[in-house]
Design a protein around this motif. Structure first.
Motif, short mmCIF file in Angstrom:
data_model
loop_
_atom_site.label_atom_id
_atom_site.label_comp_id
_atom_site.label_asym_id
_atom_site.label_seq_id
_atom_site.Cartn_x
_atom_site.Cartn_y
_atom_site.Cartn_z
N SER A 130 44.31 -16.85 15.82
CA SER A 130 43.84 -18.09 15.22
C SER A 130 42.33 -18.15 15.33
CB SER A 130 44.45 -19.30 15.92
OG SER A 130 43.95 -19.41 17.25
N LEU A 131 41.73 -19.06 14.58
CA LEU A 131 40.28 -19.23 14.64
C LEU A 131 39.86 -19.64 16.04
CD1 LEU A 131 37.45 -19.51 13.46
CD2 LEU A 131 38.09 -21.80 12.65
N GLU A 132 40.58 -20.58 16.62
CA GLU A 132 40.23 -21.08 17.95
C GLU A 132 40.31 -19.96 19.00
OE1 GLU A 132 42.36 -22.47 15.88
OE2 GLU A 132 41.14 -24.19 15.25
N ALA A 133 41.36 -19.15 18.91
CA ALA A 133 41.51 -18.06 19.87
C ALA A 133 40.38 -17.05 19.73
CB ALA A 133 42.86 -17.38 19.67
N ALA A 134 40.00 -16.74 18.49
CA ALA A 134 38.91 -15.79 18.26
C ALA A 134 37.59 -16.34 18.77
CB ALA A 134 38.82 -15.46 16.78
N GLN A 135 37.32 -17.61 18.50
CA GLN A 135 36.07 -18.20 18.96
C GLN A 135 35.99 -18.22 20.49
OE1 GLN A 135 36.26 -21.97 16.88
NE2 GLN A 135 34.88 -21.26 15.27
N LYS A 136 37.12 -18.51 21.13
CA LYS A 136 37.14 -18.53 22.60
C LYS A 136 36.93 -17.13 23.18
CE LYS A 136 39.74 -20.24 26.59
NZ LYS A 136 39.38 -19.09 27.43
N ALA A 137 37.60 -16.14 22.57
CA ALA A 137 37.47 -14.77 23.06
C ALA A 137 36.03 -14.28 22.96
CB ALA A 137 38.40 -13.85 22.28
N ILE A 138 35.38 -14.56 21.83
CA ILE A 138 33.99 -14.12 21.66
C ILE A 138 33.07 -14.89 22.59
CG2 ILE A 138 32.09 -13.94 20.02
CD1 ILE A 138 34.33 -11.93 19.60
N ALA A 139 33.30 -16.21 22.73
CA ALA A 139 32.45 -17.01 23.60
C ALA A 139 32.55 -16.55 25.05
CB ALA A 139 32.83 -18.48 23.48
N ASP A 140 33.76 -16.24 25.49
CA ASP A 140 33.97 -15.84 26.88
C ASP A 140 33.42 -14.45 27.19
OD1 ASP A 140 35.19 -18.25 27.30
OD2 ASP A 140 37.24 -17.48 27.27
N SER A 141 33.34 -13.61 26.17
CA SER A 141 32.89 -12.23 26.39
C SER A 141 31.49 -11.96 25.86
CB SER A 141 33.87 -11.25 25.73
OG SER A 141 33.93 -11.47 24.33
N TYR A 142 30.88 -12.95 25.25
CA TYR A 142 29.56 -12.74 24.65
C TYR A 142 28.54 -12.39 25.74
CZ TYR A 142 26.60 -13.16 20.53
OH TYR A 142 25.79 -12.88 19.44
N GLY A 143 27.79 -11.36 25.49
CA GLY A 143 26.79 -10.92 26.46
C GLY A 143 27.30 -9.96 27.51
N ALA A 144 28.59 -9.61 27.46
CA ALA A 144 29.12 -8.64 28.42
C ALA A 144 28.39 -7.31 28.26
CB ALA A 144 30.62 -8.45 28.21
N PHE A 145 28.10 -6.66 29.38
CA PHE A 145 27.30 -5.44 29.31
C PHE A 145 28.09 -4.29 28.70
CE2 PHE A 145 26.06 -1.32 31.06
CZ PHE A 145 24.74 -1.27 30.65
N HIS A 146 27.41 -3.51 27.89
CA HIS A 146 27.91 -2.24 27.40
C HIS A 146 26.73 -1.30 27.27
CE1 HIS A 146 29.73 0.84 24.83
NE2 HIS A 146 30.88 0.38 25.22
#
Length: 245
Positions: A130-146
């Motif tokens: 869902s849109l909400e699930a995708a937005q939450k996943a990106i928000a929670d992982s945004y900036g994670a190191f790679h």
């Protein structure tokens, strides 16, 4: 290798000169790479630049947003032969500028390809969850190191170094060199929308490289007639094989 007397000598069967990847690949990259990136930028120009709005736009218009990001990613990949074409010309007069500028830009292209993969996955989360699930996943992982995040400096500085080299070598004039350097203003990262500097950077890339692409493609004989259907057939086969997984 050495002869019987111990004197060093060079094998006369040296590797012949070979310009990789060749005029047609380089010219096609110089033409299509910038145009596809500009197309991708313009297709999402009316959407807010931050990732929640980019994902929301995909939920409403998946076809347009997929086309936008696919065109941008394809243009980014096609820039590698374009960069090689420019580097080879700069190398004649300014080898150090060509070396460092080309190396940094190529590393930057790899980083953008990595970001394109994340973009694709994010859009698929919208589709399969869902849109909400995708937005939450990106928000929670945004900036994670790679490891690819360490190449952000290459994305920014590479185009400037290569542009200075192209100007000093006389490959590009001052105006087109400045246009090439404007690519350093193209936003870096995941799910980046279109802002004013995105358009400036993509247009600048077209102004800098497309005329060189035309010159490269027209500076020599045309391919034989069978090369066109062969290229189309190989492209279609590649698409089908890729879709088959």
């Amino acid at each position: 290798m050495c002869d019987e007397g111990g004197t060093a000598w060079i094998d006369d069967m040296a590797t012949p000169s070979f310009e990789f990847p060749g005029r047609w690949v380089e010219g096609s990259g110089l033409l299509l790479g910038p145009v596809l990136m500009l197309t991708g930028v313009l297709l999402r120009a009316d959407v807010d630049g931050f990732f929640p709005s980019q994902l929301a736009a995909f939920a409403v218009s998946p076809g347009r947003m997929s086309l936008s990001y696919s065109a941008f990613a394809a243009g980014n990949v096609l820039l590698w032969p374009a960069v090689i074409a420019l580097v080879r010309r700069v190398w004649v007069a300014r080898p150090r500028w060509a070396l460092w500028g080309g190396t940094l830009v190529m590393f930057g292209l790899f980083a953008r390809a990595f970001h394109a993969g994340i973009n694709h996955l994010a859009f698929q989360l919208v589709r399969v969850q869902s849109l909400e699930a995708a937005q939450k996943a990106i928000a929670d992982s945004y900036g994670a190191f790679h490891v690819f995040h360490t190449l952000s400096f290459a994305i920014f500085f590479g185009w400037i170094v290569l542009a200075v080299g192209a100007w000093r070598a006389g490959v590009l004039g001052i105006a087109r060199s400045v246009a090439l350097a404007s690519m350093s203003a193209l936003p870096i990262g995941v799910l980046k929308g279109t802002g004013p500097m995105s358009v400036v950077a993509a247009v600048g890339l077209c102004l800098a490289l497309v005329p060189l692409g035309v010159r490269v493609l027209t500076d020599g004989p045309a391919p034989r007639w069978w090369a066109y259907p062969l290229a189309l057939g190989l492209a279609a086969a590649a698409i089908l094989i890729g879709m088959a997984g």
